[in-house]
Design a protein around this motif. Structure first.
Motif, PDB file in Angstrom:
ATOM      1  N   ASP A 190       1.713   2.466   6.376  1.00 45.13           N
ATOM      2  CA  ASP A 190       2.101   2.708   4.987  1.00 45.13           C
ATOM      3  C   ASP A 190       1.974   4.159   4.560  1.00 45.13           C
ATOM      4  O   ASP A 190       2.447   4.523   3.486  1.00 45.13           O
ATOM      5  CB  ASP A 190       1.233   1.847   4.052  1.00 45.13           C
ATOM      6  CG  ASP A 190       1.624   0.390   4.134  1.00 45.13           C
ATOM      7  OD1 ASP A 190       2.817   0.128   4.339  1.00 45.13           O
ATOM      8  OD2 ASP A 190       0.742  -0.477   4.007  1.00 45.13           O
ATOM      9  N   ALA A 213       0.828  -1.213   0.000  1.00 46.17           N
ATOM     10  CA  ALA A 213       0.000   0.000   0.000  1.00 46.17           C
ATOM     11  C   ALA A 213       0.865   1.267   0.000  1.00 46.17           C
ATOM     12  O   ALA A 213       0.443   2.303  -0.500  1.00 46.17           O
ATOM     13  CB  ALA A 213      -0.955  -0.003   1.191  1.00 46.17           C
ATOM     14  N   PHE A 249       9.959  -4.108   3.283  1.00 49.40           N
ATOM     15  CA  PHE A 249       9.056  -4.628   4.317  1.00 49.40           C
ATOM     16  C   PHE A 249       9.469  -6.077   4.634  1.00 49.40           C
ATOM     17  O   PHE A 249       9.602  -6.481   5.801  1.00 49.40           O
ATOM     18  CB  PHE A 249       7.642  -4.564   3.727  1.00 49.40           C
ATOM     19  CG  PHE A 249       6.501  -4.682   4.682  1.00 49.40           C
ATOM     20  CD1 PHE A 249       6.583  -5.393   5.853  1.00 49.40           C
ATOM     21  CD2 PHE A 249       5.275  -4.085   4.363  1.00 49.40           C
ATOM     22  CE1 PHE A 249       5.492  -5.511   6.704  1.00 49.40           C
ATOM     23  CE2 PHE A 249       4.182  -4.196   5.201  1.00 49.40           C
ATOM     24  CZ  PHE A 249       4.298  -4.926   6.372  1.00 49.40           C
TER      25      PHE A 249
HETATM   26  N1  ACO Z   1     -10.603   4.961   3.049  1.00 47.02           N
HETATM   27  C1  ACO Z   1     -11.941   5.270   3.195  1.00 47.02           C
HETATM   28  N2  ACO Z   1     -12.787   4.549   3.950  1.00 47.02           N
HETATM   29  C2  ACO Z   1     -12.283   3.474   4.573  1.00 47.02           C
HETATM   30  C3  ACO Z   1     -10.930   3.096   4.472  1.00 47.02           C
HETATM   31  C4  ACO Z   1     -10.069   3.886   3.680  1.00 47.02           C
HETATM   32  N3  ACO Z   1      -8.768   3.618   3.530  1.00 47.02           N
HETATM   33  N4  ACO Z   1     -10.726   1.984   5.195  1.00 47.02           N
HETATM   34  C5  ACO Z   1     -11.906   1.642   5.727  1.00 47.02           C
HETATM   35  N5  ACO Z   1     -12.853   2.546   5.362  1.00 47.02           N
HETATM   36  C6  ACO Z   1     -14.274   2.558   5.746  1.00 47.02           C
HETATM   37  C7  ACO Z   1     -15.032   1.471   4.996  1.00 47.02           C
HETATM   38  O1  ACO Z   1     -15.558   1.950   3.781  1.00 47.02           O
HETATM   39  C8  ACO Z   1     -16.116   1.117   5.986  1.00 47.02           C
HETATM   40  O2  ACO Z   1     -17.108   2.117   5.931  1.00 47.02           O
HETATM   41  P1  ACO Z   1     -18.666   1.713   6.126  1.00 47.02           P
HETATM   42  O3  ACO Z   1     -18.736   1.124   7.519  1.00 47.02           O
HETATM   43  O4  ACO Z   1     -19.389   2.991   5.984  1.00 47.02           O
HETATM   44  O5  ACO Z   1     -18.965   0.699   5.057  1.00 47.02           O
HETATM   45  C9  ACO Z   1     -15.418   1.266   7.346  1.00 47.02           C
HETATM   46  O6  ACO Z   1     -14.342   2.189   7.124  1.00 47.02           O
HETATM   47  C10 ACO Z   1     -14.856  -0.039   7.871  1.00 47.02           C
HETATM   48  O7  ACO Z   1     -14.152  -0.657   6.833  1.00 47.02           O
HETATM   49  P2  ACO Z   1     -13.718  -2.178   6.845  1.00 47.02           P
HETATM   50  O8  ACO Z   1     -13.548  -2.662   5.427  1.00 47.02           O
HETATM   51  O9  ACO Z   1     -14.593  -2.972   7.751  1.00 47.02           O
HETATM   52  O10 ACO Z   1     -12.304  -2.099   7.500  1.00 47.02           O
HETATM   53  P3  ACO Z   1     -11.273  -3.259   7.559  1.00 47.02           P
HETATM   54  O11 ACO Z   1     -10.761  -3.284   8.941  1.00 47.02           O
HETATM   55  O12 ACO Z   1     -11.783  -4.533   7.006  1.00 47.02           O
HETATM   56  O13 ACO Z   1     -10.149  -2.755   6.529  1.00 47.02           O
HETATM   57  C11 ACO Z   1      -8.114  -2.147   5.548  1.00 47.02           C
HETATM   58  C12 ACO Z   1      -8.838  -2.530   6.848  1.00 47.02           C
HETATM   59  C13 ACO Z   1      -8.148  -3.313   4.551  1.00 47.02           C
HETATM   60  C14 ACO Z   1      -6.633  -1.869   5.868  1.00 47.02           C
HETATM   61  C15 ACO Z   1      -8.777  -0.897   4.927  1.00 47.02           C
HETATM   62  O14 ACO Z   1      -8.774   0.151   5.858  1.00 47.02           O
HETATM   63  C16 ACO Z   1      -8.128  -0.462   3.617  1.00 47.02           C
HETATM   64  O15 ACO Z   1      -8.427  -1.001   2.565  1.00 47.02           O
HETATM   65  N6  ACO Z   1      -7.196   0.558   3.666  1.00 47.02           N
HETATM   66  C17 ACO Z   1      -6.550   1.044   2.470  1.00 47.02           C
HETATM   67  C18 ACO Z   1      -5.391   0.156   2.067  1.00 47.02           C
HETATM   68  C19 ACO Z   1      -4.229   0.260   3.022  1.00 47.02           C
HETATM   69  O16 ACO Z   1      -3.778   1.329   3.401  1.00 47.02           O
HETATM   70  N7  ACO Z   1      -3.692  -0.919   3.396  1.00 47.02           N
HETATM   71  C20 ACO Z   1      -2.550  -1.031   4.312  1.00 47.02           C
HETATM   72  C21 ACO Z   1      -2.973  -1.572   5.640  1.00 47.02           C
HETATM   73  S1  ACO Z   1      -1.605  -1.647   6.776  1.00 47.02           S
HETATM   74  C22 ACO Z   1      -0.725  -3.027   6.317  1.00 47.02           C
HETATM   75  O17 ACO Z   1      -1.239  -3.958   5.761  1.00 47.02           O
HETATM   76  C23 ACO Z   1       0.720  -3.072   6.617  1.00 47.02           C
END
Ligand code: ACO
Length: 394
Positions: A317, A227, A338
């Motif tokens: 990230d 990411a 990483f």
């Molecule tokens: N931008 C906008 N909205 C977001 C984001 C984001 N980056 N992440 C979560 N949300 C929102 C979702 O749309 C959801 O909203 P809703 O309840 O209205 O539908 C709510 O927050 C909860 O989202 P989930 O999908 O349940 O969160 P989850 O814990 O499953 O996701 C994840 C975690 C995959 C990291 C997510 O936040 C994401 O995709 N982030 C962007 C990618 C990223 O930065 N990844 C790196 C993670 S750190 C690592 O792996 C080292």
């Protein structure tokens, strides 16, 4: 009694897969500890090699133990010319994570003896993997650029040597220190996908090179590592501080994820992102301003305003890409970096798994057919599902 469907958790979300003493995350208060020590303390006072020792051997080393460990790693950094020659056969356009996975697995061919109950074997495998993985990452990078790999420099410490192998220039000591802290911050993070992968592979009692290769393959996926590379693309796309608000509004309206925000565990700002932001600021103060930084700060402010109440804050990230960019590291090496760091955590979990081993063998909920007849070839019809429904289970 619970039914299978009630027990089943998609993606094993929240299901404990092991009892572990290696690290701990508190996502509500934003706490990360390695072997009980807060990440902030380690980032401030320790070094990556000391952190690797702590994670793998379970305690902080004495001065003598640390010196011995560092010496062993320093003198095992070279890779066999067969591995370099093998890398020369890889396509230059191949992703460095694929090159790393293949090369890590190849180590198992060259160090084939497997003696998981011999402490000397365990020690040698730990040292080899920590020592050689950075050399392999740098070697593939040089080879794909049409250059010979640069030999490790025994005079340089772990972080400085890696940066040296990418450029053949001794890095600025402050840049090397920042890079070393980045390695510490990425060294371990509880039961994520690649660590689980490492433990599953370890549980078969295969060799440690296969364990690390499987973890590297898992980390390579865009939902896990990677990411930070996308954060840079996003900042480039936004282009200016004025464009931040419309960009966020557009993403949220389209239900599009904003890269570098949100985390499965943290519902506050990731403690590693706080440290990385501070490092980025120090780096810019010393080595020059970065045009993307103001955009990033504004983005954090606007995202918090819109979705902070949902627990969406910067993750590790978000600022790491800006730090690596300032260190002149190509963006497709961010995930291999990483991996270089996370080898320490994977090895700690490998050792822990061996100490309590039971082979992983979960179950499944069978949702297929029963008692179907074998249809002779001449009576079969072309499956329309295959052409029409990409999600059909065939
Ligand atoms: N931008 C906008 N909205 C977001 C984001 C984001 N980056 N992440 C979560 N949300 C929102 C979702 O749309 C959801 O909203 P809703 O309840 O209205 O539908 C709510 O927050 C909860 O989202 P989930 O999908 O349940 O969160 P989850 O814990 O499953 O996701 C994840 C975690 C995959 C990291 C997510 O936040 C994401 O995709 N982030 C962007 C990618 C990223 O930065 N990844 C790196 C993670 S750190 C690592 O792996 C080292």
């Amino acid at each position: 009694m619970m039914t299978d469907s009630e027990v089943f958790k998609e993606g094993l979300a929240g299901v404990p897969a092991a009892k572990s003493r290696v690290s701990h995350v508190d996502g509500t208060d934003g706490i990360l500890e390695y072997r009980g020590i807060r990440i902030e303390e380690l980032a401030k006072s320790s070094s990556f090699i000391e952190v690797a020792y702590l994670l793998i051997w379970g305690k902080l080393p004495t001065q003598g133990e640390l010196e011995e460990f560092e010496y062993e790693i320093r003198t095992h950094r070279r890779i066999k010319y067969h591995i370099r020659d093998m890398m020369k056969c890889f396509p230059e356009t191949g992703h460095p994570m694929d090159a790393l996975q293949t090369s890590a697995a190849a180590l198992g061919l060259f160090y084939a003896r497997r003696a998981l109950d011999d402490p000397n074997y365990i020690r040698a495998a730990v040292v080899r993997l920590l020592a050689k993985i950075p050399t392999m990452v740098a070697a593939f990078h040089m080879i794909r650029e049409g250059n010979d790999p640069i030999q490790p420099n025994d005079k340089l410490d772990y972080a400085s040597n890696f940066l040296y192998m990418l450029t053949e220039k001794e890095p600025d000591p402050f840049a090397a220190k920042v890079f070393d802290v980045c390695l510490t911050l990425h060294a371990e993070h509880t039961m994520n996908a690649s660590t689980f992968s490492a433990r599953v592979t370890a549980s078969t009692l295969t060799d440690p090179y296969a364990v690390i290769a499987s973890a590297v393959g898992t980390l390579a996926g865009p939902l896990h590592g990677g990411a930070n590379e996308e954060v840079l693309n996003m900042l480039e796309e936004i282009g200016s501080v004025e464009n931040v608000r419309p960009y966020v509004e557009k993403c949220l309206a389209n239900k599009q994820r904003i890269m570098g925000f949100g985390h499965r565990v943290y519902k506050v700002k990731d403690p590693r992102a706080i440290i990385l932001q501070d490092l980025a600021e120090q780096l810019f103060a010393k080595m020059g301003h970065d045009e993307y930084y103001e955009i990033a700060v504004e983005l954090e402010k606007v995202v918090e305003e819109y979705v902070g109440q949902k627990g969406i804050y910067p993750n590790v990230d978000f600022y790491s890409g800006l730090v690596y960019r300032k260190l002149d590291i190509p963006s497709d090496l961010f995930t291999p970096l990483f991996a270089i760091a996370r080898v320490a955590g994977w090895l700690a979990h490998w050792k822990e798994q061996l100490s309590v081993n039971k082979i992983y063998r979960p179950t499944q909920i069978y949702i297929g057919d029963h008692n179907l007849s074998y249809v002779p070839m001449t009576e079969r019809v072309v499956s329309v599902a295959r052409n029409e429904d990409p999600n059909a289970i065939i």
